[in-house]
Motif scaffolding. Structure first.
Motif: not given
Lengths: 392, 193, 329
Positions: A239-245, A355-364, A383-390
């Motif tokens: 999924y291209g997740a990055t960061g702490p995820v 935005a890292p959150g975009f890839s992380n969200l799609h894991l959900f 997943l620590d999402l910040v919606i404005p970033e996504i």
């Protein structure tokens, strides 16, 4: 109104395009409940919307719906000059604004070949890491709020307030920073700033054990996190997740180490890595990252050189040569990438924000399948999402 | 055996919960962190960065340092800044309509067209008003940074509040003059004492 | 004249009506006090002042809130079952009044002396579940429905250990009359049932926290999952009644705990009612302390705690009590 009118009225009023065109999962056999989590829902931290199909409390299918806070940041980049785009960067991810600041100025610096004084690099490291801690603290509080503990968020805020006071000294703002400039930062750090940061590092170190006994070792919390939302290494990469995820799943990928930018190669810090990839691992990784950030800040303060904080040779109106550039930094949520194409003018020709959150969200969507609603909330929080970033 | 570990885990967990209770119990008796605004004020207002203000010349407190180069209006990402000026020595025309007034800012899309005012030596000019539309300002500080003569600074006006858009459209030149008049009045009052 | 009045007072019906009025007044005041206390406790734990602006130390805040709730429009959502939607809040609050009737506040001061007082209280507190179920079902809202489903399964599960532990106390005392249970604990502090039956006390506290839907077991109204659970659609005084009922049930279960485990009105220096109220409110403070400390447990974990831990433990406790009672007598 006749009863039949009433029912048609209800049909019209119930649901929009997404709910009416939601394909039920084949396993459902029709006896399921389609529920909108959001766009106004306490656990989505903003205006994320997730359409979930429930069988009892089990989630059969979850579908994130985006775009409720889309502000065309990328398009705005094409109509503003390079410098004018700076304040936008504080508003993409308001929790780790300085990382976005950094990604953008560094990309432009790379494209235009602007040198950054060493002191400015140190200041950037210190402020960015402070900002990372404040972002993780807010996540910590908000995640526990998702899990039903009301008090931790206020303890986290008390600590975060100290960071905001520190950053206010140099940036003048408390949330949407616009501090980095091409070739440095907009203001030099003061002795006050250094003293307060030193004090904060010690304070935060004393504070972390309290967090640990209060929350991390809590039986109820462990029940909500351990073995919940297990994200395999392979899936995280897919999924291209990055960061702490990603790191929670056991992949030691940190942009600060893998492709060291700025002066991160001068500091001694570890990349905390999880084992199982469950929510608890992601939690632990973030708490450990706070400690690592404190270490970096301490080292940077100890070796802070004197000199300029801003390269005086940077032209007022920067016009990078024709070409393209990609620059990535490590934000609190993962890899922040900025891609700029320049046609040699005063504005970028094209600007792309990763935005890292975009890839992380799609894991959900995949991660939450088959879990209980309460677990889905826990996963979404971890997943620590910040919606404005996504949405950007 | 498994039952025994189950039980010991449960007891350990319960003890962990008691530790949590102890932490909140201790915090209960600690002093409050809230600063009650109308009664008390936060202590970090000195580093607050509000909207911009003009800086006066050292020798003439009623005149800003501004040389009307228009760089701030040009760099502003939200086009908050605009100014009205006239060419020096030509203000004594009979009718105001004939007065050569130049407006820089909103109307002319300087940021995008790349237009710049000629340097001050070529056409000498004087400021009529320096307008800031704070409604659109995002407090980035680019204008303060770009000002070649240091005529812009951040105000410390942290309790700025208003009920209409008009409340946030300032003429900074007027503000500067009022401010200096007020401060000169207070200094003369102090001298009299 | 006076003696005539007193003789009227001793009539059962007059006595009943009088105590009902007193209880209603008490519950209203109690609701207001508890809202204030809860918000202050939350504030202090989180190092904030809590309510502060309305009245001295914010004392009038709950009154202001109550006024606001009273003045709000009562909205019935489209597609809701009107009668049930309106009935649910009333049904939720009404039974609490009866729960207070057999409560022995002091040796002299009991609403209505009855032999099956304990059973009466348990029976009427269970009615609350019905109200929650109706509220959730009739609001025509998916969140409410999920909340109601949770409320029912939770309450049904926790009724069982609650009953069994209470039964153990009844075995020990040999009576279901609350006054007699208190009377059996008046031989000094060590005769209190909390020391005689500590396991029963722990089980009771856990079970009633779940029974009253308080955090960490506040699943029917789990904010971050179900927005507000069964009362999502309720506004104004409808919501106010649910709120009042929640606090009233809290004081009922805490008063019962005082009677069963903490020696009721028994205590030195002060007279009976003072001790009774002191102990009850101390227990409520502990419940509030729980709420502002712990995260919420997950739904299946909640049921696991009940079926795998509390019920076996309470059964063991019951059997042991029965054996001991047999041996001692």
């Amino acid at each position: 109104m006749t009863p039949s009118d009433n029912t048609t009225m209800q049909n019209i009023l119930s649901g929009d395009y997404y709910t009416n065109n939601f394909t039920l999962s084949p396993a459902a056999e029709g006896d399921t409940l389609v529920l909108n989590l959001g766009p106004q829902h306490p656990s989505t931290h903003g205006v994320l919307r997730v359409v979930v199909e429930l069988d009892g409390e089990y989630i059969l299918k979850a579908e994130p719906v985006l775009g409720y806070i889309h502000r065309m940041h990328e398009k705005m980049g094409e109509v503003k000059t390079y410098a004018q785009y700076l304040p936008n960067m504080g508003r993409v991810d308001y929790l780790h604004a300085l990382a976005w600041n950094w990604a953008y100025v560094a990309a432009v610096e790379k494209l235009a070949g602007v040198a950054v004084p060493l002191r400015a690099e140190y200041i950037r490291v210190i402020t960015c890491e402070l900002n990372r801690i404040s972002s993780h603290l807010l996540w910590w509080g908000a995640y526990l709020l998702d899990l039903g503990a009301f008090t931790p968020i206020l303890y986290a805020f008390a600590d975060r307030e100290k960071i905001m006071d520190i950053l206010q000294i140099v940036t003048g703002s408390r949330l949407t920073y616009c501090y980095y400039r091409f070739g440095g930062v907009s203001a030099d750090i003061t002795p006050d700033f250094i003293d307060m940061t030193r004090e904060f590092v010690g304070y935060m170190r004393d504070r972390l054990p309290m967090y640990k006994t209060f929350v991390t070792e809590n039986m109820i919390l462990r029940g909500r996190c351990v073995d919940i939302g297990v994200l395999s290494k392979e899936m995280a990469v897919r999924y291209g997740a990055t960061g702490p995820v990603l790191r929670g799943s056991g992949v030691a990928h940190d942009t600060r180490k893998i492709e060291p930018y700025s002066i991160y190669d001068r500091f001694d810090f570890d990349i905390p890595v999880g084992k199982n990839g469950d929510a608890m691992d992601r939690y632990d990784v973030r708490i450990a990252e706070i400690q690592e950030s404190l270490r970096i800040i301490e080292q940077a303060l100890a070796t802070l050189p004197a000199g300029d904080y801003l390269n005086p040779d940077v032209p007022e109106r920067i016009t990078p040569p024709k070409g393209e550039v990609y620059f990535a930094v490590e934000g609190a949520r993962g890899k922040i990438g900025i891609y700029i194409v320049s046609d040699g003018g005063i504005k970028p020709y094209r600007l792309k924000l990763r935005a890292p959150g975009f890839s992380n969200l799609h894991l959900f969507a995949e991660l939450s399948q088959g879990t209980i609603l309460a677990d889905a909330v826990s996963i979404l929080g971890s997943l620590d999402l910040v919606i404005p970033e996504i949405d950007r | 055996m498994k039952i025994m570990t189950n039980y010991s885990n449960a007891i350990k967990g319960l003890l962990g919960l008691l530790k949590g209770l102890k932490i909140t119990g201790v915090e209960f008796f600690k002093p409050q962190l809230t600063i009650h605004y109308p009664r008390k004020e936060v202590t970090n207002l000195a580093t607050y960065r509000g909207h911009i203000d003009l800086v006066a010349k050292e020798d003439a407190p009623l005149e800003p340092k501004c040389i009307i180069c228009g760089k701030c209006a040009e760099v502003c990402p939200s086009a908050c800044i605009s100014m009205e000026m006239h060419v020096k020595g030509e203000q004594s025309f009979a009718s105001p309509a004939e007065c050569r007034t130049i407006t820089v800012g909103h109307g002319i899309e300087i940021p995008f067209s790349g237009l710049r005012l000629p340097p001050a030596e070529v056409i000498e000019r004087e400021l009529d008003s320096f307008n800031l539309d704070y409604n659109y300002c995002s407090l980035c500080g680019l204008c303060v940074q770009i000002c070649p003569v240091g005529s812009l600074t951040f105000s410390k006006d942290s309790y700025l509040a208003g009920t209409a858009r008009k409340n946030f459209e300032f003429d900074l030149l007027q503000r500067l003059r009022e401010r200096s008049r007020r401060s000169s009045q207070t200094t003369t009052a102090q001298e009299k004492r | 004249m006076m003696s005539q009045l007193l003789s009227y007072l001793s009539l059962p019906l007059v006595h009943l009506i009088l105590s009902l009025v007193v209880i209603l007044a008490f519950l209203g005041v109690n609701g207001i006090v508890l809202i204030y206390v809860e918000r202050k406790v939350a504030g202090f734990i989180q190092r904030r002042p809590g309510p502060y602006e309305v009245g001295p130390w914010g004392l009038l805040q709950p009154l202001a809130d109550a006024l606001k709730l009273l003045s709000k429009q009562l909205v019935t959502p489209m597609g809701a079952d009107k009668i049930l939607f309106w009935a649910a809040p009333i049904l939720s609050f009404a039974p609490v009044v009866i729960c207070f009737m057999p409560m022995p506040v002091s040796p002299m001061f009991t609403g209505m002396e009855m032999n099956l007082g304990l059973i009466l209280i348990l029976a009427f507190t269970s009615l609350n579940v019905l109200a929650l179920c109706l509220a959730g079902w009739s609001s025509n809202n998916k969140y409410s429905l999920l909340g109601a489903a949770r409320a029912v399964s939770q309450s049904v599960a926790y009724e069982i250990p609650l009953l069994i532990t209470v039964l153990a106390i009844a075995f020990q005392t040999g009576s279901l009359n609350l006054s007699e249970i208190v009377a059996s604990q008046t031989k000094g502090i060590w005769s209190w049932n909390i020391f005689v039956q500590p396991i029963a006390f722990i089980i009771y506290i856990i079970a009633v926290t779940a029974e009253t839907n308080r955090a960490p077991f506040d699943l029917p109204e789990a904010e971050s999952e179900l927005t507000a659970g069964f009362h999502t659609e309720y506004a104004g005084m409808h919501f106010g009644l649910f709120f009042l009922a929640e606090y009233s049930y809290m004081i009922v279960v805490c008063a019962v705990a005082t009677v069963l485990f903490l020696g009721g009105w028994h205590g030195p220096f002060l007279s009976g009612p003072f001790w009774f109220i002191l102990k009850t409110y101390a227990l409520i403070l502990v419940l509030m302390w729980f709420r502002w400390t712990f995260p919420r447990v997950r739904f299946d974990q909640l049921l696991n705690i009940c079926w795998k831990w509390l019920i076996p433990l309470s059964l063991i406790n019951l059997v042991l009590t029965a054996l001991l009672v047999k041996i001692v007598r």
